[in-house]
Every structure is written in structure tokens, then in C-alpha cells.
Design a protein around this motif. Structure first.
Motif, PDB file in Angstrom:
ATOM      1  N   ALA A   1      -6.090  11.126   8.839  1.00 38.03           N
ATOM      2  CA  ALA A   1      -6.033   9.710   8.442  1.00 38.03           C
ATOM      3  C   ALA A   1      -5.149   9.530   7.210  1.00 38.03           C
ATOM      4  O   ALA A   1      -4.329   8.605   7.147  1.00 38.03           O
ATOM      5  CB  ALA A   1      -7.434   9.175   8.165  1.00 38.03           C
TER       6      ALA A   1
ATOM      7  N   ARG B   1      -1.646   7.472   6.917  1.00 40.43           N
ATOM      8  CA  ARG B   1      -1.534   6.370   5.949  1.00 40.43           C
ATOM      9  C   ARG B   1      -0.316   6.570   5.045  1.00 40.43           C
ATOM     10  O   ARG B   1       0.481   5.648   4.835  1.00 40.43           O
ATOM     11  CB  ARG B   1      -2.789   6.298   5.086  1.00 40.43           C
ATOM     12  CG  ARG B   1      -3.968   5.597   5.719  1.00 40.43           C
ATOM     13  CD  ARG B   1      -5.094   5.449   4.706  1.00 40.43           C
ATOM     14  NE  ARG B   1      -6.254   4.796   5.313  1.00 40.43           N
ATOM     15  CZ  ARG B   1      -6.382   3.493   5.466  1.00 40.43           C
ATOM     16  NH1 ARG B   1      -5.407   2.699   5.071  1.00 40.43           N
ATOM     17  NH2 ARG B   1      -7.461   2.982   6.019  1.00 40.43           N
ATOM     18  N   THR B   2      -0.206   7.771   4.471  1.00 45.73           N
ATOM     19  CA  THR B   2       0.892   8.012   3.535  1.00 45.73           C
ATOM     20  C   THR B   2       2.241   8.054   4.247  1.00 45.73           C
ATOM     21  O   THR B   2       3.249   7.606   3.690  1.00 45.73           O
ATOM     22  CB  THR B   2       0.651   9.313   2.749  1.00 45.73           C
ATOM     23  OG1 THR B   2       0.316  10.378   3.652  1.00 45.73           O
ATOM     24  CG2 THR B   2      -0.485   9.138   1.745  1.00 45.73           C
TER      25      THR B   2
ATOM     26  N   ARG C   1       3.079   6.250   6.875  1.00 46.06           N
ATOM     27  CA  ARG C   1       3.454   4.856   7.112  1.00 46.06           C
ATOM     28  C   ARG C   1       3.847   4.157   5.816  1.00 46.06           C
ATOM     29  O   ARG C   1       4.845   3.411   5.774  1.00 46.06           O
ATOM     30  CB  ARG C   1       2.284   4.126   7.775  1.00 46.06           C
ATOM     31  CG  ARG C   1       2.066   4.516   9.230  1.00 46.06           C
ATOM     32  CD  ARG C   1       0.799   3.907   9.800  1.00 46.06           C
ATOM     33  NE  ARG C   1       0.719   4.126  11.243  1.00 46.06           N
ATOM     34  CZ  ARG C   1      -0.356   3.850  11.982  1.00 46.06           C
ATOM     35  NH1 ARG C   1      -1.439   3.343  11.403  1.00 46.06           N
ATOM     36  NH2 ARG C   1      -0.349   4.078  13.284  1.00 46.06           N
ATOM     37  N   ALA C   2       3.075   4.377   4.758  1.00 46.44           N
ATOM     38  CA  ALA C   2       3.395   3.743   3.473  1.00 46.44           C
ATOM     39  C   ALA C   2       4.767   4.181   2.978  1.00 46.44           C
ATOM     40  O   ALA C   2       5.556   3.369   2.478  1.00 46.44           O
ATOM     41  CB  ALA C   2       2.318   4.087   2.444  1.00 46.44           C
TER      42      ALA C   2
ATOM     43  N   SER D   1      -0.269  -0.467   4.219  1.00 46.21           N
ATOM     44  CA  SER D   1      -0.346   0.791   4.959  1.00 46.21           C
ATOM     45  C   SER D   1      -1.254   1.777   4.249  1.00 46.21           C
ATOM     46  O   SER D   1      -1.970   2.552   4.887  1.00 46.21           O
ATOM     47  CB  SER D   1       1.048   1.410   5.110  1.00 46.21           C
ATOM     48  OG  SER D   1       1.914   0.569   5.835  1.00 46.21           O
ATOM     49  N   ALA D   2      -1.216   1.750   2.927  1.00 46.54           N
ATOM     50  CA  ALA D   2      -2.020   2.689   2.147  1.00 46.54           C
ATOM     51  C   ALA D   2      -3.500   2.322   2.141  1.00 46.54           C
ATOM     52  O   ALA D   2      -4.359   3.199   2.243  1.00 46.54           O
ATOM     53  CB  ALA D   2      -1.495   2.753   0.712  1.00 46.54           C
ATOM     54  N   TYR D   3      -3.818   1.031   2.030  1.00 47.67           N
ATOM     55  CA  TYR D   3      -5.221   0.673   1.802  1.00 47.67           C
ATOM     56  C   TYR D   3      -5.947   0.027   2.979  1.00 47.67           C
ATOM     57  O   TYR D   3      -7.187   0.026   3.009  1.00 47.67           O
ATOM     58  CB  TYR D   3      -5.334  -0.268   0.593  1.00 47.67           C
ATOM     59  CG  TYR D   3      -5.420  -1.739   0.942  1.00 47.67           C
ATOM     60  CD1 TYR D   3      -6.647  -2.372   1.098  1.00 47.67           C
ATOM     61  CD2 TYR D   3      -4.268  -2.490   1.146  1.00 47.67           C
ATOM     62  CE1 TYR D   3      -6.719  -3.711   1.444  1.00 47.67           C
ATOM     63  CE2 TYR D   3      -4.334  -3.822   1.480  1.00 47.67           C
ATOM     64  CZ  TYR D   3      -5.558  -4.432   1.622  1.00 47.67           C
ATOM     65  OH  TYR D   3      -5.622  -5.750   1.976  1.00 47.67           O
TER      66      TYR D   3
ATOM     67  N   GLN E   1      -8.134  -1.626   5.695  1.00 50.43           N
ATOM     68  CA  GLN E   1      -9.409  -1.192   6.251  1.00 50.43           C
ATOM     69  C   GLN E   1      -9.707  -1.947   7.538  1.00 50.43           C
ATOM     70  O   GLN E   1      -8.995  -2.856   7.939  1.00 50.43           O
ATOM     71  CB  GLN E   1     -10.527  -1.453   5.232  1.00 50.43           C
ATOM     72  CG  GLN E   1     -10.311  -0.756   3.897  1.00 50.43           C
ATOM     73  CD  GLN E   1     -10.366   0.741   3.998  1.00 50.43           C
ATOM     74  OE1 GLN E   1     -11.230   1.295   4.664  1.00 50.43           O
ATOM     75  NE2 GLN E   1      -9.444   1.423   3.321  1.00 50.43           N
TER      76      GLN E   1
ATOM     77  N   TRP F   1     -10.365   8.232   2.485  1.00 48.10           N
ATOM     78  CA  TRP F   1      -9.520   7.047   2.374  1.00 48.10           C
ATOM     79  C   TRP F   1      -9.680   6.115   3.572  1.00 48.10           C
ATOM     80  O   TRP F   1      -9.076   5.054   3.616  1.00 48.10           O
ATOM     81  CB  TRP F   1      -8.052   7.460   2.219  1.00 48.10           C
ATOM     82  CG  TRP F   1      -7.817   8.218   0.954  1.00 48.10           C
ATOM     83  CD1 TRP F   1      -7.634   9.557   0.810  1.00 48.10           C
ATOM     84  CD2 TRP F   1      -7.766   7.678  -0.373  1.00 48.10           C
ATOM     85  NE1 TRP F   1      -7.470   9.893  -0.515  1.00 48.10           N
ATOM     86  CE2 TRP F   1      -7.535   8.752  -1.269  1.00 48.10           C
ATOM     87  CE3 TRP F   1      -7.881   6.384  -0.898  1.00 48.10           C
ATOM     88  CZ2 TRP F   1      -7.438   8.577  -2.644  1.00 48.10           C
ATOM     89  CZ3 TRP F   1      -7.779   6.214  -2.272  1.00 48.10           C
ATOM     90  CH2 TRP F   1      -7.559   7.297  -3.124  1.00 48.10           C
TER      91      TRP F   1
ATOM     92  N   ASP G   1     -10.154   5.525   8.002  1.00 47.63           N
ATOM     93  CA  ASP G   1      -9.246   5.606   9.143  1.00 47.63           C
ATOM     94  C   ASP G   1      -8.322   4.393   9.160  1.00 47.63           C
ATOM     95  O   ASP G   1      -8.734   3.279   8.836  1.00 47.63           O
ATOM     96  CB  ASP G   1     -10.034   5.648  10.455  1.00 47.63           C
ATOM     97  CG  ASP G   1     -10.828   6.928  10.602  1.00 47.63           C
ATOM     98  OD1 ASP G   1     -10.346   7.972  10.117  1.00 47.63           O
ATOM     99  OD2 ASP G   1     -11.919   6.891  11.196  1.00 47.63           O
ATOM    100  N   PRO G   2      -7.069   4.585   9.560  1.00 50.64           N
ATOM    101  CA  PRO G   2      -6.149   3.445   9.685  1.00 50.64           C
ATOM    102  C   PRO G   2      -6.659   2.438  10.715  1.00 50.64           C
ATOM    103  O   PRO G   2      -7.343   2.814  11.678  1.00 50.64           O
ATOM    104  CB  PRO G   2      -4.846   4.088  10.164  1.00 50.64           C
ATOM    105  CG  PRO G   2      -4.948   5.520   9.791  1.00 50.64           C
ATOM    106  CD  PRO G   2      -6.412   5.856   9.880  1.00 50.64           C
TER     107      PRO G   2
END
Length: 217
Positions: free
Chosen positions: A21, A25-26, A28-29, A55-57, A59, A207, A209-210
Motif C-alpha cells: 500500500a 501511494r508513494t 503515485r504521489a 495520492s499520499a493521504y 482514505q 498508512w 490502503d489506497p
């Protein structure tokens, strides 16, 4: 300052050791950070930096319905400040951008209630009361050197600017909002790479799941 190229190289070196995950996330960010760095205008740069932040946060949407998007990112920012062992976010807030942050916090045009008043959803008295309370809250946060709270308030202002742009409430290249857009974009240019780095530094943290997982078709 962390740049896309430096962070991307680190991501390549470390991603196999990240939870899937966080790796996604990272990844994509970073892709949106790269696009932002390629832009020469603040309208586009701000937009792509905000997508990198999302992308980072971001939810689960059910959580958003229950808690609200602003509540979720405020919780996320507080977690980042707590995990920031090198105090990089403190440096951005209190050294690099202290003047710009005070300008952003004092700008009524990126306070959501101002537009609620302009559109007739609240009265002038209500708008002035909200503005007064917002100033008090901002001054308390600044006076107490509360980085997490300052970032929370700043991002609520950035969120209003984001809404203006994304929902077509601003003109591309307009001279009407140049300075506030410039200040907000410059701040995000520092904060977004720092957020990504803190997440990488704390890969053992949960962090989440996307919202949209990667599907290998």
C-alpha cells in the motif's frame, strides 16, 4: 529541498521492502510531483501538487462520509508532524515560509466562509464572526508554535483554493488571485516532497490502503 529525481531513486531502491500500500501511494504521489515540477505556471503546478497530496493521504470514501475529508487530512498531517524526526515540517513552517504562511492565514479570499457569505448562504454578521474566530485560532496556533495545527489551518485554506480551481471557480492565468496562488504553490512545493519522504522514513507505520488499488489486467 527534496526533488522528484532524488525521491524516485530512493523509491526504486527501497520499494521492495515497503508494504504494498505504501509502495503504491508513494509511487503515485511521486508521479504527480514529477508532473508538477515540469509545469511552468502556478495554476497547473498547484493542481498537480494537490493531486500528489491526495495520492499520499486519500482514505476510503466511507470514512470521508463519516468524518469529512478535512478531518481525515488533518489527522494525516498531525501524524506526519509526530513522525517527523528531523523536524523538516517545523523548519518549513517556522523558518522557510513563516511570512508566507501568515499571509495565507490572513487572506479572506481563501477562507471558505467568505464565499458562503458572497453566495448568500450565510449573513455578513455570520461571516464576520467566522472570520474573527478563524483569526483567533490561527493566532493561537502561531503563538504556541503548534506545527500540526498551523498546517491543518493552512491546508483548510489551500482546500478552498483547490475547490476554486478544480470546480471552475477561477480563471486560468487570472491576475485576480496571482499572489495567493503563488504563495500557496511555493508552500506545497516544499511540503509535498517532505510528506513523501516522511512516509518513506516510516514505512513500518500503517498508512492505509489506497482508495483505488492497482489492478494488473
Amino acid at each position: 529541498m527534496n526533488t522528484f529525481s532524488a525521491l524516485k531513486q530512493r523509491h526504486r531502491d527501497e520499494r521492495d521492502n515497503y508494504p504494498s500500500a505504501l509502495a503504491l501511494r508513494t509511487h503515485r504521489a511521486l508521479s504527480w510531483l514529477k508532473k508538477a515540477e515540469e509545469c511552468s505556471d502556478d495554476d497547473s503546478k498547484f493542481t498537480f501538487l494537490w493531486i500528489a497530496f491526495n495520492s499520499a493521504y486519500a482514505q476510503d470514501f466511507e470514512q470521508k462520509n463519516n468524518y469529512g475529508e478535512r478531518g481525515l487530512y488533518q489527522e494525516f498531517l498531525a501524524k506526519l508532524v509526530e513522525l517527523d524526526s528531523e523536524k523538516l515540517l517545523d523548519k518549513i513552517v517556522w523558518e522557510n515560509f513563516s511570512g508566507a504562511i501568515r499571509v495565507i492565514l490572513g487572506n479572506e479570499f481563501i477562507l471558505e466562509s467568505y464565499w458562503s457569505y458572497q453566495s448568500g448562504r450565510i449573513t455578513e454578521e455570520q461571516w464576520k464572526e467566522v472570520r474573527s474566530k478563524a483569526k483567533v485560532t490561527a493566532n493561537v496556533a502561531l503563538g504556541q508554535n503548534d506545527t500540526a495545527l498551523v498546517l491543518s489551518i493552512v491546508f483548510s485554506r489551500l482546500y478552498t483554493l483547490r475547490n476554486q480551481i478544480i470546480h471552475g471557480g477561477a480563471t486560468y492565468g487570472s491576475s485576480a488571485n496571482r499572489q495567493q496562488l503563488k504563495d500557496c504553490t511555493s508552500l506545497l512545493e516544499q511540503i509535498i516532497p517532505t510528506i513523501i519522504m516522511i512516509m518513506m522514513d516510516n514505512s513500518q507505520e500503517l498508512w492505509g490502503d489506497p482508495v483505488y488499488p492497482f489492478i494488473d489486467s
